[in-house]
Design a protein around this motif. Structure first.
Motif, PDB file in Angstrom:
ATOM      1  N   SER A 190     -24.787 -38.913  -9.361  1.00  0.00           N
ATOM      2  CA  SER A 190     -25.400 -39.724  -8.313  1.00  0.00           C
ATOM      3  C   SER A 190     -24.347 -40.660  -7.742  1.00  0.00           C
ATOM      4  CB  SER A 190     -26.567 -40.535  -8.884  1.00  0.00           C
ATOM      5  OG  SER A 190     -27.192 -41.288  -7.864  1.00  0.00           O
ATOM      6  N   CYS A 246     -26.225 -38.705  -0.591  1.00  0.00           N
ATOM      7  CA  CYS A 246     -27.562 -39.041  -1.074  1.00  0.00           C
ATOM      8  C   CYS A 246     -28.319 -37.765  -1.440  1.00  0.00           C
ATOM      9  CB  CYS A 246     -28.315 -39.811   0.010  1.00  0.00           C
ATOM     10  SG  CYS A 246     -29.928 -40.410  -0.510  1.00  0.00           S
ATOM     11  N   HIS A 247     -29.083 -37.808  -2.530  1.00  0.00           N
ATOM     12  CA  HIS A 247     -29.860 -36.658  -3.001  1.00  0.00           C
ATOM     13  C   HIS A 247     -31.335 -36.733  -2.609  1.00  0.00           C
ATOM     14  CE1 HIS A 247     -26.490 -35.173  -5.244  1.00  0.00           C
ATOM     15  NE2 HIS A 247     -26.432 -36.254  -6.008  1.00  0.00           N
ATOM     16  N   CYS A 248     -31.666 -37.565  -1.636  1.00  0.00           N
ATOM     17  CA  CYS A 248     -33.070 -37.693  -1.252  1.00  0.00           C
ATOM     18  C   CYS A 248     -33.558 -36.413  -0.563  1.00  0.00           C
ATOM     19  CB  CYS A 248     -33.274 -38.907  -0.357  1.00  0.00           C
ATOM     20  SG  CYS A 248     -32.717 -38.687   1.341  1.00  0.00           S
ATOM     21  N   THR A 304     -34.355 -45.851   0.924  1.00  0.00           N
ATOM     22  CA  THR A 304     -35.631 -45.226   0.551  1.00  0.00           C
ATOM     23  C   THR A 304     -35.514 -44.504  -0.783  1.00  0.00           C
ATOM     24  OG1 THR A 304     -36.218 -44.960   2.867  1.00  0.00           O
ATOM     25  CG2 THR A 304     -37.412 -43.588   1.286  1.00  0.00           C
ATOM     26  N   HIS A 305     -34.459 -43.712  -0.940  1.00  0.00           N
ATOM     27  CA  HIS A 305     -34.250 -42.964  -2.185  1.00  0.00           C
ATOM     28  C   HIS A 305     -34.016 -43.917  -3.358  1.00  0.00           C
ATOM     29  CE1 HIS A 305     -33.365 -39.580  -4.707  1.00  0.00           C
ATOM     30  NE2 HIS A 305     -32.085 -39.903  -4.864  1.00  0.00           N
ATOM     31  N   ASP A 306     -33.233 -44.949  -3.134  1.00  0.00           N
ATOM     32  CA  ASP A 306     -32.937 -45.916  -4.188  1.00  0.00           C
ATOM     33  C   ASP A 306     -34.213 -46.590  -4.680  1.00  0.00           C
ATOM     34  OD1 ASP A 306     -30.722 -47.061  -5.709  1.00  0.00           O
ATOM     35  OD2 ASP A 306     -31.209 -48.952  -4.726  1.00  0.00           O
ATOM     36  N   ASN A 327     -37.241 -45.379  -4.449  1.00  0.00           N
ATOM     37  CA  ASN A 327     -38.068 -44.378  -5.124  1.00  0.00           C
ATOM     38  C   ASN A 327     -37.624 -44.169  -6.567  1.00  0.00           C
ATOM     39  OD1 ASN A 327     -39.795 -43.876  -3.000  1.00  0.00           O
ATOM     40  ND2 ASN A 327     -38.575 -42.198  -2.193  1.00  0.00           N
ATOM     41  N   CYS A 341     -31.444 -37.711   6.391  1.00  0.00           N
ATOM     42  CA  CYS A 341     -30.896 -38.911   5.771  1.00  0.00           C
ATOM     43  C   CYS A 341     -29.462 -39.143   6.253  1.00  0.00           C
ATOM     44  CB  CYS A 341     -30.914 -38.783   4.254  1.00  0.00           C
ATOM     45  SG  CYS A 341     -30.091 -40.145   3.395  1.00  0.00           S
ATOM     46  N   ARG A 377     -26.726 -43.772  -2.179  1.00  0.00           N
ATOM     47  CA  ARG A 377     -28.143 -43.506  -1.905  1.00  0.00           C
ATOM     48  C   ARG A 377     -28.581 -44.262  -0.666  1.00  0.00           C
ATOM     49  NH1 ARG A 377     -30.049 -45.249  -7.894  1.00  0.00           N
ATOM     50  NH2 ARG A 377     -29.081 -43.544  -9.059  1.00  0.00           N
ATOM     51  N   ASP A 430     -35.062 -36.126   2.267  1.00  0.00           N
ATOM     52  CA  ASP A 430     -35.067 -36.215   3.732  1.00  0.00           C
ATOM     53  C   ASP A 430     -33.842 -35.498   4.312  1.00  0.00           C
ATOM     54  OD1 ASP A 430     -35.044 -36.870   6.414  1.00  0.00           O
ATOM     55  OD2 ASP A 430     -35.035 -39.043   6.103  1.00  0.00           O
ATOM     56  N   LYS A 482     -26.453 -38.394   3.843  1.00  0.00           N
ATOM     57  CA  LYS A 482     -26.137 -37.048   3.362  1.00  0.00           C
ATOM     58  C   LYS A 482     -24.788 -36.552   3.887  1.00  0.00           C
ATOM     59  CE  LYS A 482     -30.634 -35.135   2.274  1.00  0.00           C
ATOM     60  NZ  LYS A 482     -30.481 -34.980   0.849  1.00  0.00           N
TER      61      LYS A 482
END
Length: 127
Positions: free
Chosen positions: A53, A16-18, A59-61, A63, A23, A56, A20, A26
């Motif tokens: 990508s 995931c690239h968020c 939350t990231h998805d 967003n 996360c 995810r 946080d 990650k």
């Protein structure tokens, strides 16, 4: 050096690239095995793929795509990825989509409208 999920794809590519740092997606993206096997087959039958990508967190998805349902989309389900294609000629993009269809990918989308070529991508999923 990142851990490999398959001979050609790493954990880092699918994480995931968020923003946080805690996360849970990650360090362990937990990619669907059926999906990643199909992606590895696509890579073996075409050429190296640059994943922009992968998996995810919810939350990231949300967003990225706030109009999705609150359960998230196929990236949250770990059955999707986006592949950068802006550097490729249209014949290679067509080759990728044709081969992806024959392998069995069900969700295929091409985002070529971005004026920045480096951000153009091919979406694949196994929904």
């Amino acid at each position: 050096m990142s851990l490999l999920i398959t001979p050609h794809f790493s954990v880092a590519e699918f994480s995931c690239h968020c923003p946080d740092p805690n996360c849970y997606r990650k360090k362990s993206p937990d990619v669907d095995q059926y999906f990643i096997a199909m992606l590895e087959e696509l890579r073996n039958e075409t050429f190296a793929l640059n994943i922009s990508s992968g998996v995810r967190c919810l939350t990231h998805d949300l967003n990225i795509s706030p109009k999705k349902n609150k359960k998230g989309g196929v990236h949250v389900q770990a059955i999707a990825c986006d592949i950068l294609v802006g550097h490729l000629p249209s014949s290679d993009i067509l080759r990728l989509t044709t081969k992806a269809t024959s392998i069995g990918f069900k969700g295929i989308g091409v985002a070529l409208a971005n004026p920045i070529r480096a951000k153009r991508f091919l979406h694949l999923d196994t929904r």
